[in-house]
Motif scaffolding. Sequence first.
Motif, PDB file in Angstrom:
ATOM      1  N   ASP A  33     -30.024  16.429 -98.347  1.00 39.71           N
ATOM      2  CA  ASP A  33     -28.909  15.560 -98.726  1.00 39.71           C
ATOM      3  C   ASP A  33     -28.925  15.393-100.238  1.00 39.71           C
ATOM      4  O   ASP A  33     -29.821  14.769-100.795  1.00 39.71           O
ATOM      5  CB  ASP A  33     -29.053  14.208 -98.020  1.00 39.71           C
ATOM      6  N   GLY A  34     -27.906  15.960-100.901  1.00 40.70           N
ATOM      7  CA  GLY A  34     -27.881  15.998-102.364  1.00 40.70           C
ATOM      8  C   GLY A  34     -27.680  14.661-103.045  1.00 40.70           C
ATOM      9  O   GLY A  34     -27.806  14.554-104.263  1.00 40.70           O
ATOM     10  N   ASP A  35     -27.374  13.612-102.266  1.00 39.10           N
ATOM     11  CA  ASP A  35     -27.206  12.286-102.875  1.00 39.10           C
ATOM     12  C   ASP A  35     -28.517  11.723-103.411  1.00 39.10           C
ATOM     13  O   ASP A  35     -28.521  10.982-104.384  1.00 39.10           O
ATOM     14  CB  ASP A  35     -26.594  11.296-101.878  1.00 39.10           C
ATOM     15  N   LEU A  36     -29.606  12.046-102.729  1.00 35.83           N
ATOM     16  CA  LEU A  36     -30.967  11.696-103.173  1.00 35.83           C
ATOM     17  C   LEU A  36     -31.264  10.203-103.306  1.00 35.83           C
ATOM     18  O   LEU A  36     -32.354   9.830-103.720  1.00 35.83           O
ATOM     19  CB  LEU A  36     -31.316  12.379-104.518  1.00 35.83           C
ATOM     20  N   ILE A  37     -30.305   9.331-102.938  1.00 33.13           N
ATOM     21  CA  ILE A  37     -30.551   7.895-103.105  1.00 33.13           C
ATOM     22  C   ILE A  37     -31.778   7.477-102.288  1.00 33.13           C
ATOM     23  O   ILE A  37     -32.571   6.671-102.728  1.00 33.13           O
ATOM     24  CB  ILE A  37     -29.331   7.048-102.635  1.00 33.13           C
ATOM     25  N   ALA A  38     -31.869   8.053-101.090  1.00 31.60           N
ATOM     26  CA  ALA A  38     -32.939   7.631-100.181  1.00 31.60           C
ATOM     27  C   ALA A  38     -34.118   8.605-100.218  1.00 31.60           C
ATOM     28  O   ALA A  38     -34.866   8.734 -99.266  1.00 31.60           O
ATOM     29  CB  ALA A  38     -32.387   7.524 -98.769  1.00 31.60           C
ATOM     30  N   ASN A  39     -34.275   9.319-101.341  1.00 35.23           N
ATOM     31  CA  ASN A  39     -35.297  10.365-101.412  1.00 35.23           C
ATOM     32  C   ASN A  39     -36.367  10.033-102.456  1.00 35.23           C
ATOM     33  O   ASN A  39     -36.184  10.279-103.650  1.00 35.23           O
ATOM     34  CB  ASN A  39     -34.599  11.696-101.745  1.00 35.23           C
ATOM     35  N   PRO A  40     -37.509   9.473-102.011  1.00 34.10           N
ATOM     36  CA  PRO A  40     -38.553   9.069-102.964  1.00 34.10           C
ATOM     37  C   PRO A  40     -39.138  10.254-103.751  1.00 34.10           C
ATOM     38  O   PRO A  40     -39.486  10.109-104.925  1.00 34.10           O
ATOM     39  CB  PRO A  40     -39.626   8.423-102.079  1.00 34.10           C
ATOM     40  N   GLU A  41     -39.207  11.427-103.103  1.00 33.45           N
ATOM     41  CA  GLU A  41     -39.745  12.622-103.772  1.00 33.45           C
ATOM     42  C   GLU A  41     -38.865  12.996-104.975  1.00 33.45           C
ATOM     43  O   GLU A  41     -39.349  13.302-106.062  1.00 33.45           O
ATOM     44  CB  GLU A  41     -39.797  13.786-102.777  1.00 33.45           C
ATOM     45  N   ALA A  42     -37.549  12.929-104.763  1.00 29.25           N
ATOM     46  CA  ALA A  42     -36.595  13.257-105.833  1.00 29.25           C
ATOM     47  C   ALA A  42     -36.685  12.231-106.963  1.00 29.25           C
ATOM     48  O   ALA A  42     -36.587  12.575-108.146  1.00 29.25           O
ATOM     49  CB  ALA A  42     -35.182  13.306-105.275  1.00 29.25           C
ATOM     50  N   LYS A  43     -36.890  10.980-106.591  1.00 31.12           N
ATOM     51  CA  LYS A  43     -37.012   9.901-107.580  1.00 31.12           C
ATOM     52  C   LYS A  43     -38.176  10.195-108.524  1.00 31.12           C
ATOM     53  O   LYS A  43     -38.070  10.033-109.739  1.00 31.12           O
ATOM     54  CB  LYS A  43     -37.254   8.580-106.861  1.00 31.12           C
ATOM     55  N   ALA A  44     -39.272  10.668-107.932  1.00 30.43           N
ATOM     56  CA  ALA A  44     -40.459  11.007-108.719  1.00 30.43           C
ATOM     57  C   ALA A  44     -40.187  12.194-109.645  1.00 30.43           C
ATOM     58  O   ALA A  44     -40.870  12.390-110.651  1.00 30.43           O
ATOM     59  CB  ALA A  44     -41.628  11.328-107.790  1.00 30.43           C
ATOM     60  N   MET A  45     -39.158  12.980-109.310  1.00 31.91           N
ATOM     61  CA  MET A  45     -38.795  14.146-110.126  1.00 31.91           C
ATOM     62  C   MET A  45     -37.685  13.807-111.136  1.00 31.91           C
ATOM     63  O   MET A  45     -37.069  14.696-111.715  1.00 31.91           O
ATOM     64  CB  MET A  45     -38.352  15.300-109.220  1.00 31.91           C
ATOM     65  N   GLY A  46     -37.417  12.524-111.303  1.00 35.34           N
ATOM     66  CA  GLY A  46     -36.454  12.099-112.319  1.00 35.34           C
ATOM     67  C   GLY A  46     -35.003  12.128-111.890  1.00 35.34           C
ATOM     68  O   GLY A  46     -34.094  12.225-112.720  1.00 35.34           O
ATOM     69  N   SER A  47     -34.764  12.015-110.572  1.00 37.59           N
ATOM     70  CA  SER A  47     -33.380  12.130-110.068  1.00 37.59           C
ATOM     71  C   SER A  47     -32.447  11.077-110.662  1.00 37.59           C
ATOM     72  O   SER A  47     -31.278  11.351-110.906  1.00 37.59           O
ATOM     73  CB  SER A  47     -33.353  12.050-108.543  1.00 37.59           C
ATOM     74  N   GLU A  48     -32.974   9.863-110.907  1.00 36.74           N
ATOM     75  CA  GLU A  48     -32.083   8.784-111.350  1.00 36.74           C
ATOM     76  C   GLU A  48     -31.487   9.055-112.731  1.00 36.74           C
ATOM     77  O   GLU A  48     -30.288   8.888-112.935  1.00 36.74           O
ATOM     78  CB  GLU A  48     -32.806   7.436-111.297  1.00 36.74           C
ATOM     79  N   GLU A  49     -32.331   9.498-113.676  1.00 38.82           N
ATOM     80  CA  GLU A  49     -31.825   9.811-115.027  1.00 38.82           C
ATOM     81  C   GLU A  49     -30.860  11.002-114.961  1.00 38.82           C
ATOM     82  O   GLU A  49     -29.832  11.017-115.630  1.00 38.82           O
ATOM     83  CB  GLU A  49     -32.962  10.166-115.996  1.00 38.82           C
ATOM     84  N   LYS A  50     -31.236  11.978-114.119  1.00 33.85           N
ATOM     85  CA  LYS A  50     -30.411  13.194-114.042  1.00 33.85           C
ATOM     86  C   LYS A  50     -29.045  12.934-113.442  1.00 33.85           C
ATOM     87  O   LYS A  50     -28.043  13.480-113.889  1.00 33.85           O
ATOM     88  CB  LYS A  50     -31.154  14.279-113.252  1.00 33.85           C
ATOM     89  N   VAL A  51     -28.992  12.074-112.418  1.00 31.94           N
ATOM     90  CA  VAL A  51     -27.693  11.787-111.800  1.00 31.94           C
ATOM     91  C   VAL A  51     -26.834  10.930-112.735  1.00 31.94           C
ATOM     92  O   VAL A  51     -25.614  11.092-112.794  1.00 31.94           O
ATOM     93  CB  VAL A  51     -27.833  11.148-110.393  1.00 31.94           C
ATOM     94  N   THR A  52     -27.474  10.060-113.517  1.00 35.93           N
ATOM     95  CA  THR A  52     -26.733   9.247-114.496  1.00 35.93           C
ATOM     96  C   THR A  52     -26.062  10.154-115.527  1.00 35.93           C
ATOM     97  O   THR A  52     -24.885   9.986-115.842  1.00 35.93           O
ATOM     98  CB  THR A  52     -27.679   8.233-115.197  1.00 35.93           C
TER      99      THR A  52
END
Length: 240
Positions: A33-52
């Motif tokens: 799921d490309g939204d990654l909101i509920a994905n802790p692994e993606a969060k650790a990979m910097g998903s929040e800064e990247k999606v912003t």
Amino acid sequence: SLDGQVFFIAGYPSAGKTFMGDYLATRGWEHVDGDLIANPEAKAMGSEEKVTAFWAAMQKVFKGGTVEREEWVPYYDLLIKLTKKAWETKTNVVLTYAVLGIFGGERELFKQHFPKMKFINVKVDHVELIERFWKRHEKMKEEAGFTDQQYWDYHEMDEARAEYGPVFSKENMTKFMEKTVYNPRLINIPPSEPDCFEIDNSDTKSNTAFEQLNAIAGLPWKTVDTDAIAQINYERYKNM
């Protein structure tokens, strides 16, 4: 695995793209799921800064500005990493995300990593989409216990208030959504181009979208298990 299939399914909010990804999961596929909101692994990979950065780049495009690759590529690179990881353990993988084609060069980027990737747009009539959006919005309001005005006051709606004023109205909120998350430029998957497809999910009571998706995936017909699909979605969000 390299001899399996890999799909990118795009669709506007409420079109049913995540649902279609979860449907394929009930048929033995791995769904990223490309939204990654509920994905802790993606969060650790910097998903929040990247999606912003990705959403800021989209805002630029909406306003007619030019965007550099380094503004939008990092988020897709992250999705590519997660898709590759899923492909190590499963034969077939589906990645779902709302946006594909607004910047230009997205399909080529994915093809570098997945030469046989198929791109699928979940199509829904615009009026039906907006109706679904409001239905979903009402349901969220009930569950989370917020009002329309509180929603309008959220930080995410700063742009909307700047343009349409401090007081919520359904009409203005719809206009804002049509300029942003329902902007016709978000998805560019022309079915006339190689490996590009459309499936029609305007009527959720019919099996059309599942039949069309099965045909693209080479899957035989099997009765759609909506409970199993709902369960997959529930598991995704229960940890949030």
